[in-house]
Design an enzyme around this catalytic site. Structure first.
Site, PDB file in Angstrom:
ATOM      1  N   ASN A 182      -5.675  -5.011  35.672  1.00 24.68           N
ATOM      2  CA  ASN A 182      -5.133  -4.784  37.015  1.00 24.68           C
ATOM      3  C   ASN A 182      -3.900  -3.886  36.983  1.00 24.68           C
ATOM      4  O   ASN A 182      -3.648  -3.141  37.928  1.00 24.68           O
ATOM      5  CB  ASN A 182      -4.852  -6.118  37.724  1.00 24.68           C
ATOM      6  CG  ASN A 182      -3.609  -6.813  37.233  1.00 24.68           C
ATOM      7  OD1 ASN A 182      -2.512  -6.588  37.736  1.00 24.68           O
ATOM      8  ND2 ASN A 182      -3.753  -7.672  36.222  1.00 24.68           N
ATOM      9  N   HIS A 227      -2.706 -11.241  30.080  1.00 25.46           N
ATOM     10  CA  HIS A 227      -2.534  -9.973  29.378  1.00 25.46           C
ATOM     11  C   HIS A 227      -1.131  -9.412  29.590  1.00 25.46           C
ATOM     12  O   HIS A 227      -0.928  -8.465  30.352  1.00 25.46           O
ATOM     13  CB  HIS A 227      -3.597  -8.971  29.825  1.00 25.46           C
ATOM     14  CG  HIS A 227      -4.949  -9.263  29.276  1.00 25.46           C
ATOM     15  ND1 HIS A 227      -6.116  -8.791  29.835  1.00 25.46           N
ATOM     16  CD2 HIS A 227      -5.337  -9.997  28.194  1.00 25.46           C
ATOM     17  CE1 HIS A 227      -7.152  -9.210  29.130  1.00 25.46           C
ATOM     18  NE2 HIS A 227      -6.703  -9.948  28.139  1.00 25.46           N
ATOM     19  N   GLU A 280     -12.885 -11.416  30.662  1.00 25.24           N
ATOM     20  CA  GLU A 280     -13.476 -11.987  31.865  1.00 25.24           C
ATOM     21  C   GLU A 280     -14.957 -11.630  31.974  1.00 25.24           C
ATOM     22  O   GLU A 280     -15.789 -12.469  32.343  1.00 25.24           O
ATOM     23  CB  GLU A 280     -12.730 -11.485  33.109  1.00 25.24           C
ATOM     24  CG  GLU A 280     -13.240 -12.119  34.393  1.00 25.24           C
ATOM     25  CD  GLU A 280     -12.600 -11.556  35.640  1.00 25.24           C
ATOM     26  OE1 GLU A 280     -13.302 -11.499  36.673  1.00 25.24           O
ATOM     27  OE2 GLU A 280     -11.411 -11.169  35.596  1.00 25.24           O
ATOM     28  N   SER A 304      -3.884  -4.926  30.273  1.00 24.87           N
ATOM     29  CA  SER A 304      -3.996  -5.592  31.575  1.00 24.87           C
ATOM     30  C   SER A 304      -4.778  -4.695  32.522  1.00 24.87           C
ATOM     31  O   SER A 304      -4.275  -3.657  32.979  1.00 24.87           O
ATOM     32  CB  SER A 304      -2.604  -5.876  32.152  1.00 24.87           C
ATOM     33  OG  SER A 304      -2.679  -6.206  33.517  1.00 24.87           O
ATOM     34  N   HIS A 363     -14.036  -6.674  28.131  1.00 22.36           N
ATOM     35  CA  HIS A 363     -12.977  -7.463  28.775  1.00 22.36           C
ATOM     36  C   HIS A 363     -13.364  -8.942  28.714  1.00 22.36           C
ATOM     37  O   HIS A 363     -14.521  -9.303  28.911  1.00 22.36           O
ATOM     38  CB  HIS A 363     -12.789  -7.028  30.223  1.00 22.36           C
ATOM     39  CG  HIS A 363     -11.557  -7.583  30.866  1.00 22.36           C
ATOM     40  ND1 HIS A 363     -11.498  -8.876  31.365  1.00 22.36           N
ATOM     41  CD2 HIS A 363     -10.337  -7.036  31.088  1.00 22.36           C
ATOM     42  CE1 HIS A 363     -10.288  -9.087  31.866  1.00 22.36           C
ATOM     43  NE2 HIS A 363      -9.571  -7.986  31.711  1.00 22.36           N
ATOM     44  N   SER A 400       0.221 -10.133  35.870  1.00 25.73           N
ATOM     45  CA  SER A 400       0.603 -11.013  34.757  1.00 25.73           C
ATOM     46  C   SER A 400       2.017 -10.726  34.254  1.00 25.73           C
ATOM     47  O   SER A 400       2.377 -11.110  33.143  1.00 25.73           O
ATOM     48  CB  SER A 400      -0.407 -10.863  33.609  1.00 25.73           C
ATOM     49  OG  SER A 400      -0.595  -9.505  33.273  1.00 25.73           O
TER      50      SER A 400
END
Length: 324
Positions: free
Chosen positions: A230, A47, A132, A228, A130, A273
């Site tokens: 995180n 991302h 994931e 993103s 998301h 990322s």
């Protein structure tokens, strides 16, 4: 707040690329070298808009679903992982697949499979939509239900309160995840933990560095894309940790000069990322505004590396010249 009249930057370390992101990006680069363009990639490989744009310039084609990939072509699965259904569809379309799923995400997938075999109800802590979360949920759709925050725990219904386990998306806020787990444990006292933490080591390390840095900063700037998870969490951690203000920007050109008014200490970090070139661009821009004094705040040393996907390693080995 530390009293100082000197303008300075506190630079978090670790920051930027984690082992899983590095592996995924190198996978696409090596695939382009090995097989030639185009190489198709399902979803964004990681991302970050800069990374995606750079790979597109080299011949990668990013698609949303495998049905967009021409039959028989090569497709790379992103670092966020995919469900078994996606693998099955790729096989039906005779696609050559290279799975760049982060090994830490694969670990969560295997935990989901194991808990499902034990016929447990699985509470997955994560963000709806998301990639994931979609991949992990697809491993055991009949057993998994998603919880996004502690506030949603009261609504959770299970078949047997004594046979419940939990998993989490790897890129969440550590503190918020713990709050959700605490709420789940109050409702289900026999809640079973995963065998090891699901929150990625890199996510935890980057948050820890920001927690140390934030109390000394009037402003924290996080470099990262807004999709993103995180990176978004780092902004929240900075504000919770004591920073007066915190912002997420994709690159240095998006920094608002007005943010620096009255500021003496700026904290800088980046999501897992983000290539470090984008951080260096921001540091140069801050230096132009008098923030040339940069001090790294190091809270952990990261040495973990992951080998490339086995499908790609096999073909790369086949191209190696035979030793005499």
């Amino acid at each position: 707040m530390t009293a100082t009249n000197r303008r300075r930057v506190l630079l978090a370390k670790p920051r930027g690329y984690c082992a899983g992101v590095d592996r995924a990006v190198v996978t696409v680069e090596k695939a382009l070298e090995q097989y030639g363009a185009p190489i198709y990639v399902r979803k964004q490989i990681v991302h970050n808009t800069h990374v995606v744009r750079t790979l597109e310039e080299r011949g990668a084609i990013f698609v949303e679903e495998t049905e967009e990939v021409p039959e028989g072509a090569i497709v790379v699965f992103s670092a966020h992982g995919v469900s078994p259904m996606v693998h099955e569809e790729a096989a039906r379309r005779q696609l050559k697949t290279i799975d760049a799923t982060c090994p830490l995400v694969t670990k969560v997938h295997k935990e989901a499979q194991r808990f499902a075999k034990e016929d447990r109800d699985i509470i997955l802590i994560g963000h709806a939509g998301h990639e994931e979360v979609e991949g992990t949920s697809g491993e055991a759709p009949d057993h998994i239900q998603l919880v996004e925050s502690p506030d949603e725990v009261d609504k959770v219904e299970v078949r047997d309160p004594d046979n419940v386990s939990w998993l989490s998306q790897t890129t969440l806020s550590v503190d918020e995840t713990n709050q959700t787990v605490d709420a789940l444990r109050r409702k289900f006292p026999n809640l079973l933990d995963p065998p090891s933490d699901d929150i990625c080591y890199a996510t935890s390390n980057r948050q820890d560095a920001v927690k140390v840095m934030a109390p000394e900063c009037e402003l924290v700037i996080v470099v990262g894309s807004d999709n993103s998870s995180n990176s978004v969490r780092l902004v929240e951690v900075a504000l919770d940790g004591g920073a007066d203000a915190a912002y997420l920007i994709d690159n240095a050109s998006l920094m608002d000069d007005s943010w620096l008014e009255g500021v003496t200490t700026v904290g800088v970090t980046s999501g897992a990322s983000v290539p470090d070139i984008l951080v260096q661009d921001l540091l140069r821009k801050l230096a132009e505004h008098g923030f040339g004094d940069v001090r790294e705040i190091e809270t952990a040393e990261e040495r973990l590396t992951f080998s490339l996907p086995k499908e790609l390693r096999r073909d790369l080995r086949a191209e190696e010249p035979a030793s005499s």
